[in-house]
Design a protein around this motif. Structure first.
Motif, PDB file in Angstrom:
ATOM      1  N   VAL A 162       0.871  -1.191  -0.005  1.00  0.00           N
ATOM      2  CA  VAL A 162       0.078  -0.220  -0.055  1.00  0.00           C
ATOM      3  C   VAL A 162       1.109   1.412  -0.078  1.00  0.00           C
ATOM      4  CG1 VAL A 162      -2.023  -1.210   1.299  1.00  0.00           C
ATOM      5  CG2 VAL A 162      -0.133   0.175   2.517  1.00  0.00           C
ATOM      6  N   ALA A 163       2.058   1.154   0.371  1.00  0.00           N
ATOM      7  CA  ALA A 163       3.090   2.287   0.489  1.00  0.00           C
ATOM      8  C   ALA A 163       3.779   2.486  -0.906  1.00  0.00           C
ATOM      9  CB  ALA A 163       3.920   1.883   1.445  1.00  0.00           C
ATOM     10  N   ILE A 220      -5.327   0.793   5.660  1.00  0.00           N
ATOM     11  CA  ILE A 220      -6.035   2.129   4.742  1.00  0.00           C
ATOM     12  C   ILE A 220      -5.609   3.150   4.867  1.00  0.00           C
ATOM     13  CG2 ILE A 220      -8.261   2.891   4.579  1.00  0.00           C
ATOM     14  CD1 ILE A 220      -9.628   0.309   5.206  1.00  0.00           C
ATOM     15  N   LEU A 221      -5.178   3.646   6.166  1.00  0.00           N
ATOM     16  CA  LEU A 221      -4.780   4.951   6.374  1.00  0.00           C
ATOM     17  C   LEU A 221      -3.352   5.077   5.637  1.00  0.00           C
ATOM     18  CD1 LEU A 221      -5.488   5.072  10.301  1.00  0.00           C
ATOM     19  CD2 LEU A 221      -6.629   6.520   8.248  1.00  0.00           C
ATOM     20  N   GLY A 264      -1.513   8.586  -1.218  1.00  0.00           N
ATOM     21  CA  GLY A 264      -2.215   8.963  -2.433  1.00  0.00           C
ATOM     22  C   GLY A 264      -2.984   8.075  -3.221  1.00  0.00           C
ATOM     23  N   ALA A 265      -3.388   6.963  -2.520  1.00  0.00           N
ATOM     24  CA  ALA A 265      -4.293   5.874  -3.210  1.00  0.00           C
ATOM     25  C   ALA A 265      -5.535   6.104  -2.923  1.00  0.00           C
ATOM     26  CB  ALA A 265      -3.724   4.589  -2.861  1.00  0.00           C
ATOM     27  N   ALA A 284      -9.278  10.107   4.443  1.00  0.00           N
ATOM     28  CA  ALA A 284      -9.599  10.457   2.958  1.00  0.00           C
ATOM     29  C   ALA A 284      -9.755  11.590   2.556  1.00  0.00           C
ATOM     30  CB  ALA A 284     -10.715   9.554   2.507  1.00  0.00           C
ATOM     31  N   GLU A 285     -10.568  12.645   3.407  1.00  0.00           N
ATOM     32  CA  GLU A 285     -10.649  14.120   3.097  1.00  0.00           C
ATOM     33  C   GLU A 285      -9.372  14.940   2.990  1.00  0.00           C
ATOM     34  OE1 GLU A 285     -12.606  17.613   2.505  1.00  0.00           O
ATOM     35  OE2 GLU A 285     -13.701  15.372   2.620  1.00  0.00           O
TER      36      GLU A 285
END
Length: 433
Positions: A68-69, A90-91, A97-98, A119-120
């Motif tokens: 994810v990184a 997820i964080l 940037g995903a 996400a915001e």
């Protein structure tokens, strides 16, 4: 056109179907999105585990954090479930940037605001249609299609395992444990069915539905929860005599509290509903959600609520939307919690009760029972006696009152000398004649 790179976290029953659809439908997805969607990694716990799908060579990894990184990953699909490491992954994906698509109802119901805020801050999408009711499109209609309306109530069957069990109890006369064993044999129930039969799964989904419908933050801890383990064959038979059926319902509605302020009631519990209600006809392991709003009126969403392929269908639907947003350099609607309504205690919720009481078959018993209800200011809708002598039983259906009043009435009944046992207590939803 430059491909959009996708990383999938988890390759179980849902994840394997996501991988299959991404691979088999690559051409269609390219046409629908407007650019190629390329699978670049699948994170798993064990590389050598047996799987329902063949993952292309070189894509499996046990290092989810590194996946994810990666700076070339545009979209992350999280289908591992649970709180951690899903939350951290997820964080991390958002921070790197995903955009994220998840099916994780437990995490969203436990700590959704943290994810939405991340996400915001990142300016990325967080979509989660698959978190509630499998393939049934219900979250998007609440978030988008009904955004200009005022939703007042959401009533749903959102757990297929419990619906299968209660349906079998109703259609065959089986007891709870018999029906549970059949559900386990058919793969509808886990070896440890606690999350389903005790209502935890449905409560998480109810929190998500309430948050979207009423623009307020609701967590699983806010949801009043009761399971179906105490539902008996006698309860099912009594419901049948009333022209009703027993379902485990997730109910979220706007209500007026004791102080006159508008709040939210969110609850999960078994209830009797009339067979004429649309939800009564939902059989087997299917799910359905009934939505009431001021302008649109009554809407019902129905379909398979679980399973690898149906849930993967919802995941891919979100993935296409998120990918389109990515190409257009935009993002979808984020969290909407502007209303900030308070979740009211269950005691302030107005409900009706079905109460079955074993009583002494003698003069004056009806009067004593009626007095117990009257002293708690609860009106009786129907009262009937079944049997004689030692088998005498009274069945009472109340009019609407607060849950606290009804609970106090039941306790008062248990203290009467003429009452041998309160054998069944169940809430009633809908109109029962």
């Amino acid at each position: 056109m430059k491909p959009l790179n996708v990383a999938v976290l988890g390759c179980g029953s849902v994840g394997s179907q996501v991988v299959r659809l991404l691979t088999e439908q690559a051409g269609d997805l390219t046409a629908r999105v407007g650019a190629p969607v390329r699978l670049v990694g699948v994170a798993v716990r064990r590389i050598d585990a047996a799987r329902d799908v063949v993952v292309p060579d070189g894509l499996l990894t046990t290092d989810a954090a590194a996946l994810v990184a990666r700076d070339d990953v545009d979209l992350v699909v999280e289908v591992i479930g649970g709180i951690e490491p899903a939350r951290a992954l997820i964080l991390s994906a958002l921070e790197n940037g995903a955009s994220v698509v998840t099916a994780n109802k437990a995490l969203l119901a436990d700590d959704g605001p943290t994810l939405f805020e991340a996400a915001e801050k990142a300016g990325r999408d967080l979509y989660y249609e698959a978190a509630v009711a499998g393939a049934i499109p219900i979250l998007r209609p609440l978030r988008e299609s009904l955004a200009g309306d005022r939703v007042t109530r959401v009533l749903g069957i959102v757990n297929g395992t419990t619906n299968f069990i209660l349906d079998k109890m109703d259609s065959t006369g089986a007891g709870f444990h018999e029906a549970l064993e059949e559900a386990q044999d058919l793969g509808y129930a886990e070896a440890d069915p606690t999350a389903d039969v005790e209502g935890f799964d449905a409560a998480a989904k109810a929190a998500i539905l309430a948050s979207l419908a009423f623009h307020s933050r609701v967590t699983a801890a806010d949801v009043h929860r009761e399971g179906i383990t105490d539902v008996t064959a006698a309860d099912i038979a009594s419901a049948r005599e009333m022209g009703s059926v027993v379902k485990l319902l997730a109910i979220a509605e706007i209500v007026t509290g004791a102080g006159g302020d508008e709040g939210i009631s969110v609850r999960v519990h078994p209830a009797m509903i009339p067979r004429s209600h649309p939800l009564a006809s939902v059989r087997e392991a299917y799910n359905a959600v009934f939505v009431e709003s001021e302008a649109a009126g009554q809407l019902m969403f129905y379909g398979p609520g679980a399973g690898g392929a149906p849930t993967a269908s919802a995941v891919l639907g979100d993935l296409v939307t998120v990918a389109r947003n990515r190409l257009g350099n935009t993002r979808g609607a984020g969290e909407s919690a502007y209303a900030d309504r308070v979740v009211l205690p269950m005691g302030e919720t107005r409900t009706r009760y079905h109460v079955a009481v074993d009583v002494d078959d003698r003069a004056g018993v009806l009067a004593e029972i009626a007095t117990a209800f009257a002293e708690e200011d609860v009106s009786i809708q129907t009262l009937r006696q079944e049997g004689r002598g030692e088998d005498a039983q009274l069945v009472v259906v109340s009019h609407e009152a607060t849950d606290a009043q009804l609970s106090s009435t039941v306790e008062r009944l248990r203290g009467l000398a003429c009452v041998r046992e309160v054998t069944s207590v169940m809430r009633v939803e809908g109109t029962v004649e």
